[in-house]
Motif scaffolding. Sequence first.
Motif, PDB file in Angstrom:
ATOM      1  N   ALA A 424       0.821  -1.209   0.000  1.00  0.00           N
ATOM      2  CA  ALA A 424       0.000   0.000   0.000  1.00  0.00           C
ATOM      3  C   ALA A 424       0.859   1.264   0.000  1.00  0.00           C
ATOM      4  CB  ALA A 424      -0.918   0.002   1.232  1.00  0.00           C
ATOM      5  N   VAL A 425       2.100   1.153   0.470  1.00  0.00           N
ATOM      6  CA  VAL A 425       2.994   2.318   0.535  1.00  0.00           C
ATOM      7  C   VAL A 425       3.890   2.414  -0.697  1.00  0.00           C
ATOM      8  CG1 VAL A 425       4.860   3.389   1.860  1.00  0.00           C
ATOM      9  CG2 VAL A 425       2.983   2.256   3.053  1.00  0.00           C
ATOM     10  N   LEU A 426       4.444   1.258  -1.137  1.00  0.00           N
ATOM     11  CA  LEU A 426       5.458   1.279  -2.195  1.00  0.00           C
ATOM     12  C   LEU A 426       5.075   0.463  -3.429  1.00  0.00           C
ATOM     13  CD1 LEU A 426       8.585   0.795   0.095  1.00  0.00           C
ATOM     14  CD2 LEU A 426       7.809   2.926  -0.952  1.00  0.00           C
ATOM     15  N   GLY A 427       3.909  -0.153  -3.451  1.00  0.00           N
ATOM     16  CA  GLY A 427       3.509  -0.929  -4.625  1.00  0.00           C
ATOM     17  C   GLY A 427       4.336  -2.196  -4.773  1.00  0.00           C
ATOM     18  N   PHE A 428       4.669  -2.523  -6.052  1.00  0.00           N
ATOM     19  CA  PHE A 428       5.443  -3.746  -6.306  1.00  0.00           C
ATOM     20  C   PHE A 428       6.813  -3.700  -5.624  1.00  0.00           C
ATOM     21  CE2 PHE A 428       3.087  -4.771 -10.519  1.00  0.00           C
ATOM     22  CZ  PHE A 428       2.064  -5.352  -9.774  1.00  0.00           C
ATOM     23  N   ILE A 429       7.386  -2.500  -5.505  1.00  0.00           N
ATOM     24  CA  ILE A 429       8.691  -2.379  -4.832  1.00  0.00           C
ATOM     25  C   ILE A 429       8.567  -2.817  -3.366  1.00  0.00           C
ATOM     26  CG2 ILE A 429      10.480  -0.744  -4.110  1.00  0.00           C
ATOM     27  CD1 ILE A 429       9.842   0.860  -6.615  1.00  0.00           C
ATOM     28  N   GLY A 430       7.476  -2.435  -2.749  1.00  0.00           N
ATOM     29  CA  GLY A 430       7.253  -2.848  -1.359  1.00  0.00           C
ATOM     30  C   GLY A 430       7.127  -4.347  -1.222  1.00  0.00           C
ATOM     31  N   ILE A 431       6.404  -4.975  -2.174  1.00  0.00           N
ATOM     32  CA  ILE A 431       6.277  -6.437  -2.126  1.00  0.00           C
ATOM     33  C   ILE A 431       7.647  -7.099  -2.283  1.00  0.00           C
ATOM     34  CG2 ILE A 431       5.258  -8.451  -3.258  1.00  0.00           C
ATOM     35  CD1 ILE A 431       2.930  -6.715  -4.103  1.00  0.00           C
ATOM     36  N   GLY A 432       8.417  -6.603  -3.256  1.00  0.00           N
ATOM     37  CA  GLY A 432       9.754  -7.164  -3.458  1.00  0.00           C
ATOM     38  C   GLY A 432      10.629  -6.992  -2.222  1.00  0.00           C
ATOM     39  N   PHE A 433      10.553  -5.809  -1.603  1.00  0.00           N
ATOM     40  CA  PHE A 433      11.333  -5.548  -0.396  1.00  0.00           C
ATOM     41  C   PHE A 433      10.907  -6.497   0.735  1.00  0.00           C
ATOM     42  CE2 PHE A 433      11.962  -3.006   3.527  1.00  0.00           C
ATOM     43  CZ  PHE A 433      13.348  -2.974   3.499  1.00  0.00           C
ATOM     44  N   GLY A 434       9.611  -6.686   0.888  1.00  0.00           N
ATOM     45  CA  GLY A 434       9.106  -7.573   1.942  1.00  0.00           C
ATOM     46  C   GLY A 434       9.522  -9.019   1.711  1.00  0.00           C
ATOM     47  N   LEU A 435       9.422  -9.472   0.449  1.00  0.00           N
ATOM     48  CA  LEU A 435       9.820 -10.847   0.162  1.00  0.00           C
ATOM     49  C   LEU A 435      11.315 -11.060   0.364  1.00  0.00           C
ATOM     50  CD1 LEU A 435       7.644 -11.611  -3.000  1.00  0.00           C
ATOM     51  CD2 LEU A 435       7.279 -12.402  -0.659  1.00  0.00           C
ATOM     52  N   LEU A 436      12.111 -10.018   0.062  1.00  0.00           N
ATOM     53  CA  LEU A 436      13.560 -10.125   0.281  1.00  0.00           C
ATOM     54  C   LEU A 436      13.864 -10.264   1.770  1.00  0.00           C
ATOM     55  CD1 LEU A 436      16.383 -10.039  -0.950  1.00  0.00           C
ATOM     56  CD2 LEU A 436      16.346  -7.549  -0.683  1.00  0.00           C
ATOM     57  N   LEU A 437      13.189  -9.446   2.600  1.00  0.00           N
ATOM     58  CA  LEU A 437      13.376  -9.567   4.052  1.00  0.00           C
ATOM     59  C   LEU A 437      12.954 -10.943   4.552  1.00  0.00           C
ATOM     60  CD1 LEU A 437      12.144  -6.092   5.384  1.00  0.00           C
ATOM     61  CD2 LEU A 437      14.497  -6.925   5.219  1.00  0.00           C
ATOM     62  N   LEU A 438      11.853 -11.454   3.982  1.00  0.00           N
ATOM     63  CA  LEU A 438      11.371 -12.781   4.388  1.00  0.00           C
ATOM     64  C   LEU A 438      12.384 -13.869   4.037  1.00  0.00           C
ATOM     65  CD1 LEU A 438       9.014 -14.513   5.465  1.00  0.00           C
ATOM     66  CD2 LEU A 438       8.119 -14.583   3.135  1.00  0.00           C
ATOM     67  N   LEU A 439      12.966 -13.752   2.833  1.00  0.00           N
ATOM     68  CA  LEU A 439      13.973 -14.733   2.411  1.00  0.00           C
ATOM     69  C   LEU A 439      15.202 -14.684   3.313  1.00  0.00           C
ATOM     70  CD1 LEU A 439      14.826 -16.846   0.321  1.00  0.00           C
ATOM     71  CD2 LEU A 439      15.774 -14.976  -1.057  1.00  0.00           C
ATOM     72  N   ILE A 440      15.635 -13.466   3.657  1.00  0.00           N
ATOM     73  CA  ILE A 440      16.800 -13.328   4.550  1.00  0.00           C
ATOM     74  C   ILE A 440      16.495 -13.951   5.912  1.00  0.00           C
ATOM     75  CG2 ILE A 440      18.208 -11.639   5.800  1.00  0.00           C
ATOM     76  CD1 ILE A 440      17.902  -9.793   3.366  1.00  0.00           C
ATOM     77  N   HIS A 441      15.295 -13.694   6.405  1.00  0.00           N
ATOM     78  CA  HIS A 441      14.917 -14.253   7.712  1.00  0.00           C
ATOM     79  C   HIS A 441      14.902 -15.781   7.674  1.00  0.00           C
ATOM     80  CE1 HIS A 441      12.958 -14.648  11.567  1.00  0.00           C
ATOM     81  NE2 HIS A 441      11.978 -15.337  11.012  1.00  0.00           N
ATOM     82  N   LEU A 442      14.321 -16.343   6.614  1.00  0.00           N
ATOM     83  CA  LEU A 442      14.265 -17.802   6.500  1.00  0.00           C
ATOM     84  C   LEU A 442      15.667 -18.412   6.427  1.00  0.00           C
ATOM     85  CD1 LEU A 442      11.270 -18.268   4.034  1.00  0.00           C
ATOM     86  CD2 LEU A 442      11.391 -19.119   6.363  1.00  0.00           C
ATOM     87  N   CYS A 443      16.572 -17.714   5.748  1.00  0.00           N
ATOM     88  CA  CYS A 443      17.943 -18.228   5.628  1.00  0.00           C
ATOM     89  C   CYS A 443      18.703 -18.146   6.952  1.00  0.00           C
ATOM     90  CB  CYS A 443      18.701 -17.456   4.552  1.00  0.00           C
ATOM     91  SG  CYS A 443      18.096 -17.761   2.883  1.00  0.00           S
ATOM     92  N   ARG A 444      18.273 -17.272   7.848  1.00  0.00           N
ATOM     93  CA  ARG A 444      18.970 -17.118   9.129  1.00  0.00           C
ATOM     94  C   ARG A 444      18.441 -18.057  10.213  1.00  0.00           C
ATOM     95  NH1 ARG A 444      21.822 -12.489  10.280  1.00  0.00           N
ATOM     96  NH2 ARG A 444      20.971 -12.427  12.382  1.00  0.00           N
ATOM     97  N   ILE A 445      17.238 -18.633   9.998  1.00  0.00           N
ATOM     98  CA  ILE A 445      16.664 -19.514  11.011  1.00  0.00           C
ATOM     99  C   ILE A 445      17.403 -20.849  11.011  1.00  0.00           C
ATOM    100  CG2 ILE A 445      14.563 -20.712  11.757  1.00  0.00           C
ATOM    101  CD1 ILE A 445      12.932 -18.597  10.453  1.00  0.00           C
ATOM    102  N   GLU A 446      17.533 -21.415  12.213  1.00  0.00           N
ATOM    103  CA  GLU A 446      18.105 -22.750  12.355  1.00  0.00           C
ATOM    104  C   GLU A 446      17.168 -23.606  13.198  1.00  0.00           C
ATOM    105  OE1 GLU A 446      21.949 -22.209  14.029  1.00  0.00           O
ATOM    106  OE2 GLU A 446      22.899 -21.889  12.078  1.00  0.00           O
ATOM    107  N   SER A 447      17.214 -24.890  12.939  1.00  0.00           N
ATOM    108  CA  SER A 447      16.449 -25.847  13.749  1.00  0.00           C
ATOM    109  C   SER A 447      17.457 -26.792  14.397  1.00  0.00           C
ATOM    110  CB  SER A 447      15.460 -26.622  12.872  1.00  0.00           C
ATOM    111  OG  SER A 447      14.800 -27.618  13.628  1.00  0.00           O
ATOM    112  N   LEU A 448      17.651 -26.646  15.699  1.00  0.00           N
ATOM    113  CA  LEU A 448      18.674 -27.389  16.444  1.00  0.00           C
ATOM    114  C   LEU A 448      20.048 -27.231  15.808  1.00  0.00           C
ATOM    115  CD1 LEU A 448      17.085 -30.760  17.617  1.00  0.00           C
ATOM    116  CD2 LEU A 448      17.635 -28.732  18.942  1.00  0.00           C
ATOM    117  N   GLY A 449      20.344 -26.023  15.394  1.00  0.00           N
ATOM    118  CA  GLY A 449      21.664 -25.739  14.855  1.00  0.00           C
ATOM    119  C   GLY A 449      21.823 -26.036  13.378  1.00  0.00           C
ATOM    120  N   LEU A 450      20.812 -26.654  12.732  1.00  0.00           N
ATOM    121  CA  LEU A 450      20.905 -26.946  11.298  1.00  0.00           C
ATOM    122  C   LEU A 450      20.037 -25.974  10.519  1.00  0.00           C
ATOM    123  CD1 LEU A 450      20.775 -30.850  11.317  1.00  0.00           C
ATOM    124  CD2 LEU A 450      22.751 -29.339  11.372  1.00  0.00           C
TER     125      LEU A 450
END
Length: 497
Positions: A424-450
């Motif tokens: 609603a604030v940035l249009g497609f750029i906002g979606i891309g920015f949000g998905l990039l943050l989501l991808l970074i977060h998923l890559c940083r999560i670990e499950s029992l160290g893996l």
Amino acid sequence: MGFFKQKKKEPVQEKVIREDKVPPHQSTTSLEKNVAFIKEEMRNSADLKIRLLPDSKQALIFLDDITDPDKMQRYIFEPLLKTDGDIRQIKDREESSDLNKAVTAIIGGKAVYLVEGNSTCYLFNVQMDASRTIMEPVNEKVIKGSHDGFNEDIKTNINLIRRRIQHRSLTVKKMTVGDYTESEIAMVYVDGVVNQDVTKELEKRISNINTDALLSAGAFTEYIEDRSYSIFPQFLSTERPDKTTALLMEGRIAILFANNPTCLIAPVTFFAFYQTPDDYNTRWIVATYLRLIRLFSFIISITLPSFYIAVIGFHYEVIPEQLIAPVLGSIRDIAYPPLVEAVLMVTILEVIREAAIRLPSPIGSTIGIVGGLVIGDAIVTAGLVSNLMVIVIALTSLASYVVPSNEMSDALRLLTFPLCILSAVLGFIGIGFGLLLLLIHLCRIESLGLSYFTPIQFRDIKDTIIRVPQFLMKRRPEQLNSPRPYKSNKLGENNGK
């Protein structure tokens, strides 16, 4: 003036001693003193029963609500009649001269037999069996395959796993958590298949839990997971023994709880939440097709409302020329911006969902239908929400419920809100920015160290995004670093060739 502010006095409380760490208390030869000590330690609880036997020189002490009268008759009274009242001739008993141990035994469902002039406490296991029958889990039904499920009895649950893995390498380690509850936990794994470093790490985290009470599997994960502030679940929960067995044979660890049918599996990856037992009971092509549908639903569930808001608010040029008139006709008389429409619709759906869950089943399903149809139609007629937004939110909700895991489904529905605000604030750029943050977060999560969002390797892709035939899945998942990477002895001898 903060300098003169008095420091708040921290509350002081008495330390709780766990039942297994209570110091011993020697019993005496006086029946009256022994009974008085047990009554005092049990705080004169109303369900504590003291049954004095003939001549009042013998007493049977037990908790009425957790003991089985039939077992007492069978294991204590009938043998007493056969032995002329000599308790020492009855088999299947324990003996102790520690009264605190006797109190702990009473709490655990045992009956304590005391005799005047004898300092020995005789313990009999007469605990009432309160477990329900084995049934298929309501929220994990399958079309083909076994239809049994875990229940609240941890012994029954271990039995269901042992019936499927009949090998001495299947290992069970039991621990207790909670100073008051002493909740029993069982770590189950296949020795030689599981990575021992992961096992030691999990054992260490469980032993570090310091709390009065552990009442649920959800609370347990918050103590030991790698990122407690993440929205994504890092332990896979299931009530199916066949699914648990399959994951154990991959080299993962199962955690079972007493009085809880939920089994937690770790370590897991993001893709494990999109797999079901049905995938392995059907043709591999069909299973691959269904997995792709589920992963596509993941994208739909988090991006469709934000995509709609971005198109209506910023990028209307992407709308095909033939659809411009219907879209304009739908949104022309709506007073609110698309973001408000989306938040309003998602909130209403969540309210209907919560109401349907909390109410009894017959009423809950009625509320779901009435709420969806009547409120949906009324809100469009009133001009609060466009009919296009109703379609978008309905498709989004359906896509989020395609996920086999309830925890992951909840996470996806919450992710809708930040992406809608960004679009609603940035249009497609906002979606891309949000998905990039989501991808970074998923890559940083670990499950029992893996790694949780482990890099997709060709070897592991065979049973993640797609499913290939069983004879091509020769190795266990690479990221688990199992000491037995191949699934057969012959492959191990020939290095997988």
